[in-house]
Motif scaffolding. Structure first.
Motif, PDB file in Angstrom:
ATOM      1  N   TYR A  94       0.838  -1.205   0.000  1.00  0.00           N
ATOM      2  CA  TYR A  94       0.000   0.000   0.000  1.00  0.00           C
ATOM      3  C   TYR A  94       0.871   1.252   0.000  1.00  0.00           C
ATOM      4  O   TYR A  94       2.043   1.204   0.375  1.00  0.00           O
ATOM      5  CB  TYR A  94      -0.892   0.022   1.250  1.00  0.00           C
ATOM      6  N   LEU A 104      -4.887   2.750   3.857  1.00  0.00           N
ATOM      7  CA  LEU A 104      -5.574   3.979   3.454  1.00  0.00           C
ATOM      8  C   LEU A 104      -5.538   4.182   1.946  1.00  0.00           C
ATOM      9  O   LEU A 104      -6.566   4.408   1.326  1.00  0.00           O
ATOM     10  CB  LEU A 104      -4.932   5.202   4.127  1.00  0.00           C
ATOM     11  N   ILE A 105      -4.343   4.128   1.378  1.00  0.00           N
ATOM     12  CA  ILE A 105      -4.202   4.392  -0.065  1.00  0.00           C
ATOM     13  C   ILE A 105      -3.623   3.149  -0.744  1.00  0.00           C
ATOM     14  O   ILE A 105      -2.626   2.587  -0.314  1.00  0.00           O
ATOM     15  CB  ILE A 105      -3.297   5.622  -0.318  1.00  0.00           C
ATOM     16  N   GLN A 106      -4.279   2.759  -1.820  1.00  0.00           N
ATOM     17  CA  GLN A 106      -3.977   1.521  -2.541  1.00  0.00           C
ATOM     18  C   GLN A 106      -2.553   1.509  -3.125  1.00  0.00           C
ATOM     19  O   GLN A 106      -1.941   2.563  -3.285  1.00  0.00           O
ATOM     20  CB  GLN A 106      -4.967   1.362  -3.710  1.00  0.00           C
ATOM     21  N   TYR A 108      -0.841   2.060  -5.792  1.00  0.00           N
ATOM     22  CA  TYR A 108      -1.116   2.609  -7.130  1.00  0.00           C
ATOM     23  C   TYR A 108       0.159   2.784  -7.954  1.00  0.00           C
ATOM     24  O   TYR A 108       0.120   3.299  -9.068  1.00  0.00           O
ATOM     25  CB  TYR A 108      -1.868   3.942  -7.027  1.00  0.00           C
ATOM     26  N   ILE A 153      -4.197  -0.462 -12.969  1.00  0.00           N
ATOM     27  CA  ILE A 153      -5.503   0.151 -13.240  1.00  0.00           C
ATOM     28  C   ILE A 153      -5.527   1.632 -12.910  1.00  0.00           C
ATOM     29  O   ILE A 153      -6.462   2.342 -13.287  1.00  0.00           O
ATOM     30  CB  ILE A 153      -6.643  -0.547 -12.451  1.00  0.00           C
ATOM     31  N   TYR A 154      -4.510   2.120 -12.180  1.00  0.00           N
ATOM     32  CA  TYR A 154      -4.494   3.533 -11.796  1.00  0.00           C
ATOM     33  C   TYR A 154      -3.826   4.409 -12.854  1.00  0.00           C
ATOM     34  O   TYR A 154      -3.684   5.621 -12.664  1.00  0.00           O
ATOM     35  CB  TYR A 154      -3.818   3.708 -10.433  1.00  0.00           C
ATOM     36  N   GLU A 155      -3.402   3.817 -13.965  1.00  0.00           N
ATOM     37  CA  GLU A 155      -2.757   4.571 -15.042  1.00  0.00           C
ATOM     38  C   GLU A 155      -3.790   5.455 -15.734  1.00  0.00           C
ATOM     39  O   GLU A 155      -4.773   4.966 -16.277  1.00  0.00           O
ATOM     40  CB  GLU A 155      -2.143   3.597 -16.051  1.00  0.00           C
ATOM     41  N   LYS A 156      -3.551   6.771 -15.752  1.00  0.00           N
ATOM     42  CA  LYS A 156      -4.518   7.697 -16.351  1.00  0.00           C
ATOM     43  C   LYS A 156      -4.234   7.989 -17.820  1.00  0.00           C
ATOM     44  O   LYS A 156      -5.074   8.565 -18.507  1.00  0.00           O
ATOM     45  CB  LYS A 156      -4.503   9.026 -15.587  1.00  0.00           C
ATOM     46  N   SER A 157      -3.046   7.643 -18.274  1.00  0.00           N
ATOM     47  CA  SER A 157      -2.705   7.928 -19.670  1.00  0.00           C
ATOM     48  C   SER A 157      -3.464   6.989 -20.598  1.00  0.00           C
ATOM     49  O   SER A 157      -3.633   5.802 -20.319  1.00  0.00           O
ATOM     50  CB  SER A 157      -1.200   7.755 -19.867  1.00  0.00           C
ATOM     51  N   THR A 158      -3.895   7.513 -21.745  1.00  0.00           N
ATOM     52  CA  THR A 158      -4.605   6.683 -22.720  1.00  0.00           C
ATOM     53  C   THR A 158      -3.646   5.797 -23.504  1.00  0.00           C
ATOM     54  O   THR A 158      -4.088   4.881 -24.199  1.00  0.00           O
ATOM     55  CB  THR A 158      -5.316   7.570 -23.759  1.00  0.00           C
TER      56      THR A 158
ATOM     57  N   LEU B 104      -5.415  12.118 -24.445  1.00  0.00           N
ATOM     58  CA  LEU B 104      -4.163  11.874 -23.727  1.00  0.00           C
ATOM     59  C   LEU B 104      -4.402  11.306 -22.333  1.00  0.00           C
ATOM     60  O   LEU B 104      -3.819  10.309 -21.954  1.00  0.00           O
ATOM     61  CB  LEU B 104      -3.361  13.176 -23.597  1.00  0.00           C
ATOM     62  N   ILE B 105      -5.247  11.997 -21.570  1.00  0.00           N
ATOM     63  CA  ILE B 105      -5.482  11.569 -20.180  1.00  0.00           C
ATOM     64  C   ILE B 105      -6.968  11.234 -20.017  1.00  0.00           C
ATOM     65  O   ILE B 105      -7.848  12.005 -20.386  1.00  0.00           O
ATOM     66  CB  ILE B 105      -5.059  12.672 -19.179  1.00  0.00           C
ATOM     67  N   GLN B 106      -7.199  10.061 -19.431  1.00  0.00           N
ATOM     68  CA  GLN B 106      -8.545   9.494 -19.289  1.00  0.00           C
ATOM     69  C   GLN B 106      -9.478  10.376 -18.426  1.00  0.00           C
ATOM     70  O   GLN B 106      -8.994  11.208 -17.663  1.00  0.00           O
ATOM     71  CB  GLN B 106      -8.442   8.117 -18.619  1.00  0.00           C
ATOM     72  N   TYR B 154     -10.242   4.988 -10.889  1.00  0.00           N
ATOM     73  CA  TYR B 154      -9.016   5.727 -10.587  1.00  0.00           C
ATOM     74  C   TYR B 154      -8.940   6.136  -9.110  1.00  0.00           C
ATOM     75  O   TYR B 154      -8.007   6.817  -8.697  1.00  0.00           O
ATOM     76  CB  TYR B 154      -8.894   6.959 -11.492  1.00  0.00           C
ATOM     77  N   LYS B 156      -7.956   6.016  -5.501  1.00  0.00           N
ATOM     78  CA  LYS B 156      -6.838   5.354  -4.820  1.00  0.00           C
ATOM     79  C   LYS B 156      -7.137   5.042  -3.360  1.00  0.00           C
ATOM     80  O   LYS B 156      -6.395   4.295  -2.718  1.00  0.00           O
ATOM     81  CB  LYS B 156      -5.591   6.237  -4.886  1.00  0.00           C
ATOM     82  N   SER B 157      -8.178   5.649  -2.821  1.00  0.00           N
ATOM     83  CA  SER B 157      -8.493   5.409  -1.410  1.00  0.00           C
ATOM     84  C   SER B 157      -9.079   4.018  -1.228  1.00  0.00           C
ATOM     85  O   SER B 157      -9.854   3.530  -2.053  1.00  0.00           O
ATOM     86  CB  SER B 157      -9.501   6.461  -0.937  1.00  0.00           C
ATOM     87  N   THR B 158      -8.708   3.367  -0.125  1.00  0.00           N
ATOM     88  CA  THR B 158      -9.242   2.028   0.159  1.00  0.00           C
ATOM     89  C   THR B 158     -10.670   2.088   0.677  1.00  0.00           C
ATOM     90  O   THR B 158     -11.341   1.065   0.735  1.00  0.00           O
ATOM     91  CB  THR B 158      -8.410   1.354   1.267  1.00  0.00           C
TER      92      THR B 158
END
Lengths: 388, 388
Positions: A94, A104-106, A108, A153-158, B104-106, B154, B156-158
């Motif tokens: 995490y 708290l935060i995955q 990512y 899965i947290y990648e925001k780029s297309t 570019l960005i989702q 997207y 990131k919080s658990t």
């Protein structure tokens, strides 16, 4: 006073006691890292980067400096906390946890895993704990599996603008040596080959002499905010990793290229007006997107000192020594807190503390003591050579 | 010179011409927003927030100020670009696109959608374009569907520390009025009820008088970096949205609470040493995690001026007027660029430009002209009343 003594005294007399006295969570294990100017805890969330880094630091000191039981005990507290709380069901680490250890935060990205792998490997060496060695190995394997898609899965780029980032090859060039005791020899050497190729052949560009944070997947430059981004501190830190590899391989040409890159990055990154090294820059001189671009950060200056000391010890280059003295003067007059101890982390462009914290979400017990240790030991070599 | 004239002249004589001359992408449609100090394009990526906001601005001026064909043409160029390129297959708006329109960005949040909905609704009103009205309606519906989980995959919080964020109810309190022409009347009024409850009853806390950026889902305070975060500019902007709702509903008590909150936020957020309003603060006075926390941002000061002008027009409160003059003095002597026109966006704590750009990833043709227009029209009311 000898340089080695300055670093030794700061490490043993100021910085380590500060963290030993203020950061230990005796109830839950692990460490508080959000410490105000006086060392008082102002937030008790636990950031896995910093938990791993503090385990690593105390284990490394136990292994390399002195086998103090208190240091091993501090490291053990963090390891047990991480073992119990820090991984999800797939073994990914995490990003952050509550002080009791609830996630708290995955996971990512894979940087938590990188610092955890360093921690478990150094601790295994210090303690002989086989489970820690196994976790180090598993985590390293997991990092390599995830490296092609580190954000998952947290990648925001297309993917339309596919870039690769400098951080992973840079970290790996150090991490693989940390993990050496638990890896196969050819795996270590192959990874080092790849890291040298990537750092010095792909992200370092001959034309500008600069290291870019992001390049196209084919290695060419990309004219965008990400593609123009230069982080001089990152490059300087990488150069002492490369210098270490140069020593290991007795590769003089590699050390010489690291030296040239250190000189170029300092020339490019130095603030001629107020002194200090900028945090972020745009390779073309355009406005960077980071609002904090012109701040002076503790780790940037400490990594620069380590790089300069190591390269000077190896090359005795007068230009490197001139830069060492310049960065030393700025760093030692601006970052250490003479009133409450330890070092400020974040100065504004003018060199005054923008935040007076000693630790937070990103600053913990790592860059200051690691650099003090590295400079101390490097100056011992320089001084011993000079007195022979 | 009358205040209304100052704002009118800056809008029509400086700010609008700057964007009309420098930001239009005549080849691909839409707008360049990365403009350096002189207005020269230094990066051509297209950020959907800013594309939508510029469409909205020119459509709004066409609808409310003067039906200039050039303004409608500028808005149309952005609308056609957005129609063609900015949505994924589910109708979610991307965060950014190449200048030609490739994604570019989702769509990793719903704020692109919020500003797009505003754009399509104002443009539909200006142009009579039924397709634009339909897209506005669909997008608004999509925002409401996604509002419980705005980041989707997207996030990131658990969920261990479940917080709700101030931004969405704040934006909705303005957005629902923008969308009024295409919505059912009871839907508008119900949404306004909810927004008032959330903004004034949940995120605004009686004890401190402050508006918190994040609270627990049950509305209580959370003692963490996120839970202690105060963004005075956000709160001030919300207070003019609330004042507008107070006027619409002839709710004097609501206007009075907005006034008290404006006074409290300015008292808390003002930098007594160098002047100006801080960007981020910690409610307990702890170190904030944002390195840019002490910078002075253009939009914060402009939203403060709008809030103060509107609340003064409604209440004639002398304390509000004293603050208006103080913020006016700081804003007008620090942000406008007397050499190359338009306004600086980012000042350091001392009030000097930290970045000299006129536009970038977050600053476009929106806050400056919107605030100039709002202050101009509000001062006309104040001045007309005084001369009657």
């Amino acid at each position: 006073m000898k340089y080695s003594t300055i670093y030794k005294d700061a490490l043993l007399g100021d910085v380590l006691p500060f963290w030993e006295e203020n950061s230990l969570d005796l109830l839950n294990g692990g460490y508080f890292t959000c410490l105000d100017q006086k060392g008082k805890v102002y937030d008790n969330d636990k950031f896995v980067w910093l938990q791993g880094r503090q385990v690593w630091l105390f284990s490394m000191l136990y292994n390399n400096l002195e086998s103090r039981e208190t240091w091993l005990g501090i490291a053990r507290s963090g390891i047990e906390f991480l073992k119990k709380n820090a991984r999800d069901e797939q073994g990914n680490f995490y990003f952050s946890l509550t002080c009791e250890g609830r996630p708290l935060i995955q996971p990512y990205n894979i940087f938590s895993d990188c610092f955890a792998a360093m921690a478990f490997a150094q601790y295994a060496k210090a303690s002989g704990d086989h489970e820690a060695a196994d976790i180090a190995k598993q985590t390293y394997r997991n990092i390599l599996e995830r490296r092609r898609d580190p954000k998952g899965i947290y990648e925001k780029s297309t993917g339309v603008r596919a870039l690769k980032n400098f951080t992973l090859p840079m970290i790996l060039s150090n991490l693989v040596l940390e993990l050496e005791p638990v890896l196969q020899p050819d795996q270590v050497e192959n990874t080092l080959d790849t890291c040298i190729d990537e750092v010095m052949g792909v992200f370092l560009k001959k034309d500008s002499g600069l290291i870019y944070e992001n390049v196209n997947t084919d290695g060419t430059l990309n004219d965008s905010f990400e593609g123009r981004l230069i982080n001089p501190g990152h490059g300087l830190e990488a150069m002492w990793f490369i210098a270490d590899i140069g020593v290991r391989r007795e590769n003089v040409a590699l050390i010489r290229r690291a030296k040239e890159t250190v000189l170029r990055l300092l020339d490019f990154g130095w603030d001629d007006r107020y002194g200090g090294i900028f945090y972020f820059m745009d390779a073309k001189g355009y406005p960077p997107q980071q609002l904090e671009h012109d701040q002076k950060l503790w780790w940037v200056h400490l990594e620069a000192l380590v790089a300069l000391a190591k390269v000077y010890q190896l090359t005795e280059c007068p230009k490197i020594w001139a830069w060492y003295e310049k960065v030393h003067q700025y760093t030692w007059t601006h970052f250490p807190d003479p009133v409450h101890g330890e070092w400020f982390g974040y100065l504004n462009r003018q060199g005054r503390p923008n935040l007076t914290l000693k630790g937070g979400k990103w600053k913990g017990c790592f860059h200051v003591p690691r650099a003090l240790y590295q400079c101390w030991k490097t100056f011992e070599k320089i001084e011993n050579k000079n007195t022979v």
